[in-house]
Design a protein around this motif. Sequence first.
Motif, mmCIF file in Angstrom:
data_model
loop_
_atom_site.group_PDB
_atom_site.id
_atom_site.type_symbol
_atom_site.label_atom_id
_atom_site.label_comp_id
_atom_site.label_asym_id
_atom_site.label_seq_id
_atom_site.Cartn_x
_atom_site.Cartn_y
_atom_site.Cartn_z
ATOM 1 N N LEU A 7 32.626 41.185 46.582
ATOM 2 C CA LEU A 7 33.854 40.571 46.077
ATOM 3 C C LEU A 7 35.018 41.531 46.280
ATOM 4 O O LEU A 7 35.129 42.547 45.599
ATOM 5 C CB LEU A 7 33.681 40.215 44.586
ATOM 6 N N GLY A 9 39.241 42.338 46.745
ATOM 7 C CA GLY A 9 40.499 41.872 46.169
ATOM 8 C C GLY A 9 41.400 43.047 45.875
ATOM 9 O O GLY A 9 41.016 44.202 46.105
ATOM 10 N N PHE A 11 42.703 43.379 42.723
ATOM 11 C CA PHE A 11 42.328 43.680 41.333
ATOM 12 C C PHE A 11 43.428 44.491 40.647
ATOM 13 O O PHE A 11 43.196 45.586 40.150
ATOM 14 C CB PHE A 11 40.983 44.426 41.280
ATOM 15 N N GLY A 17 39.024 36.106 35.311
ATOM 16 C CA GLY A 17 38.781 35.218 36.455
ATOM 17 C C GLY A 17 37.860 35.881 37.473
ATOM 18 O O GLY A 17 36.939 35.248 38.004
ATOM 19 N N HIS A 18 38.087 37.192 37.719
ATOM 20 C CA HIS A 18 37.240 37.939 38.665
ATOM 21 C C HIS A 18 35.819 38.104 38.125
ATOM 22 O O HIS A 18 34.847 37.948 38.864
ATOM 23 C CB HIS A 18 37.816 39.342 38.917
ATOM 24 N N ARG A 134 39.272 27.414 41.934
ATOM 25 C CA ARG A 134 40.331 28.061 41.175
ATOM 26 C C ARG A 134 41.384 27.002 40.874
ATOM 27 O O ARG A 134 41.676 26.178 41.738
ATOM 28 C CB ARG A 134 40.920 29.167 42.054
ATOM 29 N N LEU A 165 39.081 29.177 35.387
ATOM 30 C CA LEU A 165 39.930 30.016 34.533
ATOM 31 C C LEU A 165 41.295 30.158 35.186
ATOM 32 O O LEU A 165 41.412 30.657 36.296
ATOM 33 C CB LEU A 165 39.296 31.402 34.349
ATOM 34 N N ILE A 167 43.811 32.088 35.463
ATOM 35 C CA ILE A 167 44.312 33.457 35.267
ATOM 36 C C ILE A 167 44.615 34.048 36.637
ATOM 37 O O ILE A 167 43.825 33.889 37.568
ATOM 38 C CB ILE A 167 43.233 34.355 34.612
ATOM 39 N N SER A 168 45.739 34.736 36.775
ATOM 40 C CA SER A 168 45.987 35.513 37.993
ATOM 41 C C SER A 168 46.559 36.874 37.598
ATOM 42 O O SER A 168 47.156 37.025 36.530
ATOM 43 C CB SER A 168 46.960 34.788 38.923
HETATM 44 P P1 ATP Z 1 47.370 38.285 42.523
HETATM 45 O O1 ATP Z 1 47.863 37.356 41.460
HETATM 46 O O2 ATP Z 1 47.928 39.693 42.413
HETATM 47 O O3 ATP Z 1 47.496 37.723 43.918
HETATM 48 P P2 ATP Z 1 44.606 37.552 41.966
HETATM 49 O O4 ATP Z 1 44.538 37.286 40.497
HETATM 50 O O5 ATP Z 1 44.635 36.373 42.880
HETATM 51 O O6 ATP Z 1 45.816 38.541 42.274
HETATM 52 P P3 ATP Z 1 42.888 39.099 43.727
HETATM 53 O O7 ATP Z 1 42.547 40.522 43.489
HETATM 54 O O8 ATP Z 1 43.836 38.779 44.804
HETATM 55 O O9 ATP Z 1 43.413 38.502 42.306
HETATM 56 O O10 ATP Z 1 41.569 38.232 43.857
HETATM 57 C C1 ATP Z 1 40.349 38.683 44.392
HETATM 58 C C2 ATP Z 1 39.439 37.485 44.586
HETATM 59 O O11 ATP Z 1 39.188 36.838 43.322
HETATM 60 C C3 ATP Z 1 40.019 36.397 45.505
HETATM 61 O O12 ATP Z 1 38.974 35.883 46.298
HETATM 62 C C4 ATP Z 1 40.521 35.344 44.532
HETATM 63 O O13 ATP Z 1 40.482 34.049 45.113
HETATM 64 C C5 ATP Z 1 39.518 35.459 43.395
HETATM 65 N N1 ATP Z 1 40.090 35.067 42.104
HETATM 66 C C6 ATP Z 1 41.084 35.674 41.444
HETATM 67 N N2 ATP Z 1 41.362 35.051 40.284
HETATM 68 C C7 ATP Z 1 40.500 34.005 40.184
HETATM 69 C C8 ATP Z 1 40.280 32.957 39.210
HETATM 70 N N3 ATP Z 1 41.031 32.863 38.111
HETATM 71 N N4 ATP Z 1 39.296 32.079 39.465
HETATM 72 C C9 ATP Z 1 38.543 32.163 40.605
HETATM 73 N N5 ATP Z 1 38.701 33.097 41.558
HETATM 74 C C10 ATP Z 1 39.674 34.016 41.362
#
Ligand code: ATP
Length: 202
Positions: A7, A9, A11, A17-18, A134, A165, A167-168
């Motif tokens: 996985l 990203g 992060f 969410g992760h 997502r 979830l 969440i971002s």
């Molecule tokens: P940002 O908002 O900074 O773009 P992000 O929350 O999307 O960050 P990343 O680190 O870009 O987080 O995500 C890493 C991986 O986790 C990606 O494959 C992304 O699709 C997935 N991911 C992130 N948040 C979720 C969530 N809430 N549900 C499912 N998958 C997620």
Amino acid sequence: MKKIGILGGTFDPVHYGHIALAEDAVREAGLHEVVMIPARIQPFKQDRKYASGEDRFNMLALAAGKDDHITVSKYELEQESVSYTYLTLRHMQEFYGSDTRLYFITGTDSFLKIDTWMNAEELLTNYAFIIGTRPGYRQDEYRQALERITKTYGTEVISMHKTELDISATEIREKIAAGAPVDDLMPPEVLRYITEHGLYRV
Ligand code: ATP
């Protein structure tokens, strides 16, 4: 055959969410382990809105600390330049050996852009994928992409339709900058680290 999930990203920071994505993948696909790999971000892109590689790694280690199924790798952070996923997966495949099947785990948003990734064909041919839905994704768009990709490359794809979830990391950074509460979005150890190090306050 051993099954390992990868996985990747930014992060920035890691959130529920992760963690849910990784844990769902373990259960759904019977993975032995998920390796979370924080990406190296080009240094010139780092202003105070973002955390350093070391901070992002430390937060991941705190989040994964209590979880038997999750480990965190420094591999991409230790590369000289920004690392491409295909290079990371080549390395991991070599590291784990040919009796290990690698599953690349992504959210729907990343998967829909996979064609634009460097050496997408190699990725989609050599590795299996686990996709977690997502919030905000369009089901018809996802289904079309999935059909096209599996037809073209014969990719093994496991689609997980779990509780989504909303969440971002972007939302978390904005909330912290605005002084809004974020404690239900990430493990308490991670929030403590953010507070102690004054991250994302801009
Ligand atoms: P940002 O908002 O900074 O773009 P992000 O929350 O999307 O960050 P990343 O680190 O870009 O987080 O995500 C890493 C991986 O986790 C990606 O494959 C992304 O699709 C997935 N991911 C992130 N948040 C979720 C969530 N809430 N549900 C499912 N998958 C997620």
